[in-house]
Design a protein around this motif. Structure first.
Motif, PDB file in Angstrom:
ATOM      1  N   LEU A 176       2.993  16.478   0.251  1.00  0.00           N
ATOM      2  CA  LEU A 176       2.251  15.416   0.918  1.00  0.00           C
ATOM      3  C   LEU A 176       1.896  14.301  -0.059  1.00  0.00           C
ATOM      4  CD1 LEU A 176       0.954  14.375   3.505  1.00  0.00           C
ATOM      5  CD2 LEU A 176      -1.126  15.661   2.922  1.00  0.00           C
ATOM      6  N   GLU A 177       1.476  14.663  -1.242  1.00  0.00           N
ATOM      7  CA  GLU A 177       1.125  13.665  -2.248  1.00  0.00           C
ATOM      8  C   GLU A 177       2.375  12.944  -2.748  1.00  0.00           C
ATOM      9  OE1 GLU A 177      -0.970  16.260  -4.874  1.00  0.00           O
ATOM     10  OE2 GLU A 177      -2.937  15.744  -4.019  1.00  0.00           O
ATOM     11  N   LEU A 178       3.472  13.663  -2.882  1.00  0.00           N
ATOM     12  CA  LEU A 178       4.726  13.045  -3.292  1.00  0.00           C
ATOM     13  C   LEU A 178       5.177  12.022  -2.256  1.00  0.00           C
ATOM     14  CD1 LEU A 178       7.103  12.901  -5.259  1.00  0.00           C
ATOM     15  CD2 LEU A 178       8.167  14.796  -4.000  1.00  0.00           C
ATOM     16  N   SER A 179       5.025  12.369  -0.986  1.00  0.00           N
ATOM     17  CA  SER A 179       5.383  11.448   0.098  1.00  0.00           C
ATOM     18  C   SER A 179       4.526  10.185   0.036  1.00  0.00           C
ATOM     19  CB  SER A 179       5.206  12.141   1.449  1.00  0.00           C
ATOM     20  OG  SER A 179       5.436  11.237   2.512  1.00  0.00           O
ATOM     21  N   THR A 180       3.228  10.351  -0.247  1.00  0.00           N
ATOM     22  CA  THR A 180       2.319   9.203  -0.365  1.00  0.00           C
ATOM     23  C   THR A 180       2.734   8.298  -1.514  1.00  0.00           C
ATOM     24  OG1 THR A 180       0.470  10.486   0.543  1.00  0.00           O
ATOM     25  CG2 THR A 180      -0.081   8.511  -0.727  1.00  0.00           C
ATOM     26  N   ILE A 181       3.049   8.916  -2.651  1.00  0.00           N
ATOM     27  CA  ILE A 181       3.468   8.132  -3.821  1.00  0.00           C
ATOM     28  C   ILE A 181       4.727   7.341  -3.502  1.00  0.00           C
ATOM     29  CG2 ILE A 181       4.357   8.289  -6.185  1.00  0.00           C
ATOM     30  CD1 ILE A 181       2.542  10.803  -6.503  1.00  0.00           C
ATOM     31  N   GLU A 182       5.707   8.008  -2.939  1.00  0.00           N
ATOM     32  CA  GLU A 182       6.991   7.347  -2.701  1.00  0.00           C
ATOM     33  C   GLU A 182       6.886   6.251  -1.645  1.00  0.00           C
ATOM     34  OE1 GLU A 182       9.792  10.512  -1.975  1.00  0.00           O
ATOM     35  OE2 GLU A 182      10.131  10.764  -4.131  1.00  0.00           O
ATOM     36  N   LYS A 183       5.976   6.421  -0.713  1.00  0.00           N
ATOM     37  CA  LYS A 183       5.840   5.441   0.368  1.00  0.00           C
ATOM     38  C   LYS A 183       5.033   4.215  -0.048  1.00  0.00           C
ATOM     39  CE  LYS A 183       4.825   5.164   5.320  1.00  0.00           C
ATOM     40  NZ  LYS A 183       4.388   5.934   6.522  1.00  0.00           N
ATOM     41  N   TYR A 184       3.991   4.427  -0.849  1.00  0.00           N
ATOM     42  CA  TYR A 184       3.053   3.333  -1.129  1.00  0.00           C
ATOM     43  C   TYR A 184       2.925   2.932  -2.600  1.00  0.00           C
ATOM     44  CZ  TYR A 184       1.506   4.578   3.587  1.00  0.00           C
ATOM     45  OH  TYR A 184       1.461   4.852   4.936  1.00  0.00           O
ATOM     46  N   PHE A 185       3.300   3.826  -3.528  1.00  0.00           N
ATOM     47  CA  PHE A 185       2.999   3.573  -4.939  1.00  0.00           C
ATOM     48  C   PHE A 185       4.213   3.764  -5.859  1.00  0.00           C
ATOM     49  CE2 PHE A 185      -0.788   5.241  -2.776  1.00  0.00           C
ATOM     50  CZ  PHE A 185      -1.630   4.134  -2.891  1.00  0.00           C
ATOM     51  N   SER A 186       5.401   3.603  -5.321  1.00  0.00           N
ATOM     52  CA  SER A 186       6.613   3.878  -6.093  1.00  0.00           C
ATOM     53  C   SER A 186       7.059   2.684  -6.948  1.00  0.00           C
ATOM     54  CB  SER A 186       7.756   4.300  -5.173  1.00  0.00           C
ATOM     55  OG  SER A 186       8.078   3.255  -4.279  1.00  0.00           O
ATOM     56  N   LYS A 187       6.495   1.517  -6.699  1.00  0.00           N
ATOM     57  CA  LYS A 187       6.889   0.332  -7.475  1.00  0.00           C
ATOM     58  C   LYS A 187       5.732  -0.657  -7.566  1.00  0.00           C
ATOM     59  CE  LYS A 187      10.440  -3.279  -7.880  1.00  0.00           C
ATOM     60  NZ  LYS A 187      10.629  -3.041  -9.317  1.00  0.00           N
ATOM     61  N   ILE A 188       5.465  -1.079  -8.779  1.00  0.00           N
ATOM     62  CA  ILE A 188       4.487  -2.148  -8.991  1.00  0.00           C
ATOM     63  C   ILE A 188       5.164  -3.464  -8.615  1.00  0.00           C
ATOM     64  CG2 ILE A 188       3.085  -3.365 -10.701  1.00  0.00           C
ATOM     65  CD1 ILE A 188       2.952  -0.744 -12.291  1.00  0.00           C
ATOM     66  N   PRO A 189       4.585  -4.229  -7.710  1.00  0.00           N
ATOM     67  CA  PRO A 189       5.226  -5.481  -7.291  1.00  0.00           C
ATOM     68  C   PRO A 189       5.500  -6.416  -8.463  1.00  0.00           C
ATOM     69  CG  PRO A 189       3.395  -4.936  -5.841  1.00  0.00           C
ATOM     70  CD  PRO A 189       3.321  -3.979  -6.995  1.00  0.00           C
ATOM     71  N   TYR A 190       6.624  -7.123  -8.374  1.00  0.00           N
ATOM     72  CA  TYR A 190       7.061  -8.011  -9.451  1.00  0.00           C
ATOM     73  C   TYR A 190       5.972  -9.019  -9.839  1.00  0.00           C
ATOM     74  CZ  TYR A 190       9.596 -11.730 -11.850  1.00  0.00           C
ATOM     75  OH  TYR A 190       9.992 -12.692 -12.756  1.00  0.00           O
ATOM     76  N   GLN A 191       5.301  -9.577  -8.828  1.00  0.00           N
ATOM     77  CA  GLN A 191       4.294 -10.608  -9.102  1.00  0.00           C
ATOM     78  C   GLN A 191       3.073 -10.045  -9.824  1.00  0.00           C
ATOM     79  OE1 GLN A 191       5.310  -9.608  -6.141  1.00  0.00           O
ATOM     80  NE2 GLN A 191       3.664  -9.494  -4.616  1.00  0.00           N
TER      81      GLN A 191
END
Length: 212
Positions: A176-191
């Motif tokens: 569940l936590e892995l799913s949360t990370i991949e959905k919402y926190f997998s990349k810091i936006p370029y800006q």
């Protein structure tokens, strides 16, 4: 000694300075100098170091407890309404900034012990203020839910300087936590990838690499 430096950096650097001063004492005794004067000088230097170190330790802890407001550090935008609480997670860990600062402080004190000069309070303050700046910098902070913050602090994942996630212990993370990370926190936006944020990411990854 590595364990001691991580668990109690104040004590570690105290012992480091003490060892240096013992060597100075031995050298002076071999030259038949005034033993009592030498001992008093060592005691004075150690007391000075502890005074500076204790003040530095308190200031660094105070900085940790007075971070910028959450609205100033939102990196993962659009997630605010999805989670009830966000932590302010350090990219380059607070504990390591503190350790770095105390090490620099101890090294500066060692320099003064070796040449038998008084400590330069201006230089000491610069070292401490730099540590405070790193702790409170918005570029060293991410808005993460508490459970994801805990995983991040356990170093199960990190980011590269392009903001892309790097898993270090993916199999340990709960589904569940892995799913949360991949959905919402997998990349810091370029800006959000300022040069300073990239610097803190680099420092984090150097630290992780050195402590595998």
């Amino acid at each position: 000694m590595d364990y001691l430096s991580e668990r109690n950096p104040l004590l570690f650097y105290f012992l480091k300075i003490l060892c240096t001063n013992i060597k100075n004492l031995r050298d002076l005794l071999q030259k038949k100098n005034d033993t009592q004067k030498c001992l008093e000088n060592i005691e004075s230097k150690m007391n000075e170091y502890f005074d500076f170190a204790n003040v530095a330790n308190r200031k660094l802890n105070n900085a940790r407890n007075s971070l910028p407001p959450l609205e100033d550090i939102i990196v993962f935008e659009g997630t605010q309404h999805l989670f009830t609480h966000f932590d302010k997670a350090h990219i380059y860990p607070f504990s390591q900034i503190k350790n770095d600062t105390l090490k620099l402080l101890a090294d500066k004190c060692l320099d003064h012990c070796k040449i038998n000069q008084n400590f330069d309070s201006k230089q000491i303050n610069e070292i401490v203020n730099n540590g405070i700046y790193q702790i409170k910098s918005v570029d060293n902070l991410l808005n993460l839910p508490k459970n994801i913050h805990n995983i991040f602090d356990k170093n199960y994942f990190t980011y590269n300087q392009n903001g892309e996630i790097i898993y270090r212990e993916k199999k340990i993370i709960k589904p569940l936590e892995l799913s949360t990370i991949e959905k919402y926190f997998s990349k810091i936006p370029y800006q959000k990838l300022s040069d300073l944020r990239k610097y803190f990411i680099l420092q984090r990854n150097k630290f992780l690499e050195a402590n595998k």
